[in-house]
Design an enzyme around this catalytic site. Structure first.
Site, PDB file in Angstrom:
ATOM      1  N   ASP A 179       5.882  -2.564   8.670  1.00  0.00           N
ATOM      2  CA  ASP A 179       4.426  -2.769   8.645  1.00  0.00           C
ATOM      3  C   ASP A 179       3.924  -3.525   9.855  1.00  0.00           C
ATOM      4  OD1 ASP A 179       5.305  -2.438   5.696  1.00  0.00           O
ATOM      5  OD2 ASP A 179       3.168  -1.958   5.795  1.00  0.00           O
ATOM      6  N   ARG A 203      -6.194  -4.604   3.420  1.00  0.00           N
ATOM      7  CA  ARG A 203      -4.820  -5.133   3.256  1.00  0.00           C
ATOM      8  C   ARG A 203      -4.460  -5.903   4.528  1.00  0.00           C
ATOM      9  NH1 ARG A 203      -0.310  -1.216   0.939  1.00  0.00           N
ATOM     10  NH2 ARG A 203       0.628  -3.208   0.363  1.00  0.00           N
ATOM     11  N   GLN A 245       7.975   2.290  -5.115  1.00  0.00           N
ATOM     12  CA  GLN A 245       7.773   3.330  -4.088  1.00  0.00           C
ATOM     13  C   GLN A 245       9.000   4.220  -3.956  1.00  0.00           C
ATOM     14  OE1 GLN A 245       6.849   0.134  -3.737  1.00  0.00           O
ATOM     15  NE2 GLN A 245       5.063  -0.105  -2.437  1.00  0.00           N
ATOM     16  N   ARG A 264      -0.948   4.359   0.936  1.00  0.00           N
ATOM     17  CA  ARG A 264      -0.213   3.149   1.336  1.00  0.00           C
ATOM     18  C   ARG A 264       0.800   3.586   2.388  1.00  0.00           C
ATOM     19  NH1 ARG A 264       3.973   5.424   0.751  1.00  0.00           N
ATOM     20  NH2 ARG A 264       5.028   3.446   1.144  1.00  0.00           N
ATOM     21  N   GLY A 265       1.487   2.606   2.959  1.00  0.00           N
ATOM     22  CA  GLY A 265       2.355   2.894   4.104  1.00  0.00           C
ATOM     23  C   GLY A 265       1.543   2.644   5.364  1.00  0.00           C
ATOM     24  N   ASN A 305       8.561  -5.772   6.595  1.00  0.00           N
ATOM     25  CA  ASN A 305       8.596  -4.526   5.815  1.00  0.00           C
ATOM     26  C   ASN A 305       8.626  -4.899   4.337  1.00  0.00           C
ATOM     27  OD1 ASN A 305       8.678  -1.616   5.755  1.00  0.00           O
ATOM     28  ND2 ASN A 305      10.784  -1.776   5.035  1.00  0.00           N
ATOM     29  N   LYS A 306       8.677  -3.896   3.507  1.00  0.00           N
ATOM     30  CA  LYS A 306       8.605  -4.090   2.054  1.00  0.00           C
ATOM     31  C   LYS A 306       9.584  -5.159   1.566  1.00  0.00           C
ATOM     32  CE  LYS A 306       6.361  -2.553  -0.174  1.00  0.00           C
ATOM     33  NZ  LYS A 306       5.111  -3.297  -0.556  1.00  0.00           N
TER      34      LYS A 306
HETATM   35  O1  MRU Z   1       3.032  -1.654   0.087  1.00  0.00           O
HETATM   36  P1  MRU Z   1       3.285  -0.378   0.824  1.00  0.00           P
HETATM   37  O2  MRU Z   1       3.756   0.731  -0.049  1.00  0.00           O
HETATM   38  O3  MRU Z   1       2.106   0.020   1.696  1.00  0.00           O
HETATM   39  O4  MRU Z   1       4.480  -0.736   1.812  1.00  0.00           O
HETATM   40  C1  MRU Z   1       4.959   0.251   2.669  1.00  0.00           C
HETATM   41  C2  MRU Z   1       6.152  -0.164   3.437  1.00  0.00           C
HETATM   42  O5  MRU Z   1       6.625  -1.259   3.340  1.00  0.00           O
HETATM   43  C3  MRU Z   1       6.696   0.837   4.432  1.00  0.00           C
HETATM   44  O6  MRU Z   1       8.072   0.672   4.582  1.00  0.00           O
HETATM   45  C4  MRU Z   1       6.022   0.621   5.781  1.00  0.00           C
HETATM   46  O7  MRU Z   1       4.621   0.627   5.649  1.00  0.00           O
HETATM   47  C5  MRU Z   1       6.399   1.655   6.765  1.00  0.00           C
HETATM   48  S1  MRU Z   1       5.678   3.227   6.370  1.00  0.00           S
HETATM   49  C6  MRU Z   1       6.091   4.334   7.556  1.00  0.00           C
END
Ligand code: MRU
Length: 352
Positions: free
Chosen positions: A243, A98, A202, A55-56, A253-254
């Site tokens: 993202d 995703r 996370q 993920r990320g 972002n998250k």
């Molecule tokens: O749901 P995730 O864990 O994939 O979400 C990740 C994030 O929100 C990160 O902050 C984002 O992808 C940047 S990663 C360098």
């Protein structure tokens, strides 16, 4: 001769191509277990992305690029010259894994462009070279962002980060955590507070592990503890990844990032987003157009595998939110820094 990274569990080895196979450090189990999942097909790669083995945003893109290599190998073995048509279904399957991180679609687009240039013959060597280039460029870009982001921090301070935008979320080193690494190395960041990042944790499971492995002082806090921490005056910056960044500088972002940005502005704390230009999507005019992934309500209703919510009660689980550009002090990319982002400044960065 090219040396292959070995299968050693470390935050820098979230995605590893080793002996003709794709290995992902299974992030669902960190930090309790550090096991790699070996993948041999595009379908397995798509499922690993969906299930958050990897993920990320940048790491998802890199894994998908290697997934295209696996797809090309299988389709060429099955169909010979017909592989080019057959692989379209694999690209579509990977793209459906995703919805929010644009890096997934960016990497698939780049692999698709490489496919279009190939002559007859085995496509695997050329596609593997392209996937490796995506991976290597991401790592190098993160180093550059680290330097640029650290330079913005004028006075040694403590910072808050949210989710995991580290080595685990990228090709290595990290975006937001790349800035943290570089800032810590030069004495500008003294301490990191990592939000736990409900519901997938996370922060607790990944960021805390990653920073502890690098001997960077980190303290976990519940997401809603950020306001009272900022009120003490010890936090100079919030540093997060992204993202997808819209053409006007709005940042997805998250979930919880938007709230942090509101809190930061109220408390006079500066807000930095570190993300490669592959995260900037000029095709979306503003954050309102960014698709926000909704995941299983059970992620909210349960904690650590134990159901806590009462039977019959539903939960909403949007896993990203959008921070308006007006709340962002700096977007740090490998191509340069945009202060107080606007549509014009983002366009100029991308055209440079
Ligand atoms: O749901 P995730 O864990 O994939 O979400 C990740 C994030 O929100 C990160 O902050 C984002 O992808 C940047 S990663 C360098």
């Amino acid at each position: 001769m090219e040396t292959e990274p070995r299968l050693i569990a470390s935050p820098d080895h979230a995605v590893v191509w080793h002996q003709d196979r794709l290995y992902l450090l299974d992030q669902r189990h960190l930090p309790a277990r550090t096991d790699f999942l070996a993948l041999e097909s595009a379908a397995a790669t798509a499922e690993a992305i969906r299930a958050m083995v990897v993920r990320g945003a940048p790491a998802i893109g890199i894994a998908a690029a290697y997934g295209v290599v696996l797809a090309a190998r299988a389709r060429y073995a099955e169909q010979g010259a017909g592989w080019r048509t057959a692989i379209e279904a694999d690209l579509a399957q990977l793209a459906a894994a995703r919805p929010t991180a644009i890096n997934l679609f960016w990497a698939l687009e780049r692999m698709g462009q490489r496919i279009a240039t190939l002559d007859e013959g085995d496509p695997e060597p050329a596609l593997l070279a392209e996937a490796r280039a995506i991976h290597d460029e991401d790592r190098a870009g993160n180093r550059r962002m680290g330097e640029l982001g650290a330079e913005l921090i004028e006075t040694p301070t403590e910072v808050i980060t949210h989710c995991n935008a580290g080595a685990l979320a990228t090709g290595g080193y990290g975006t937001a955590l790349g800035v943290v690494r570089a800032g810590f190395a030069v004495g500008r960041i003294r301490h990191v507070y990592a939000d736990e990042t409900r519901p997938w944790m996370q922060g607790t499971r990944l960021t805390a592990w990653e920073l502890a492995e690098s001997d960077i002082p980190v303290t976990l806090q519940a997401d809603h503890a950020a306001a009272s921490l900022m009120a003490t005056g010890c936090i100079g910056w919030v540093i997060v990844g992204s993202d997808r960044i819209a053409a006007n500088g709005d940042v997805a972002n998250k979930i919880g990032t938007y709230g942090l940005a509101v809190l930061a502005r109220y408390h006079g704390v500066r807000f930095m987003v570190a993300a490669p230009t592959s995260t900037i999507d000029l095709a979306v005019a503003s954050g309102a157009e960014i698709p926000i992934e909704e995941r299983d309500p059970d992620e909210v209703l349960a904690c650590g595998g134990t159901r806590l919510g009462p039977a019959g009660v539903n939960a909403r689980n949007p896993v990203f939110d959008v921070t308006p550009a007006a709340l962002v002090d700096a977007i740090v990319t490998e191509k340069g820094v945009v202060m107080a982002p606007t549509r014009e400044k983002i366009a100029a960065l991308m055209a440079a």
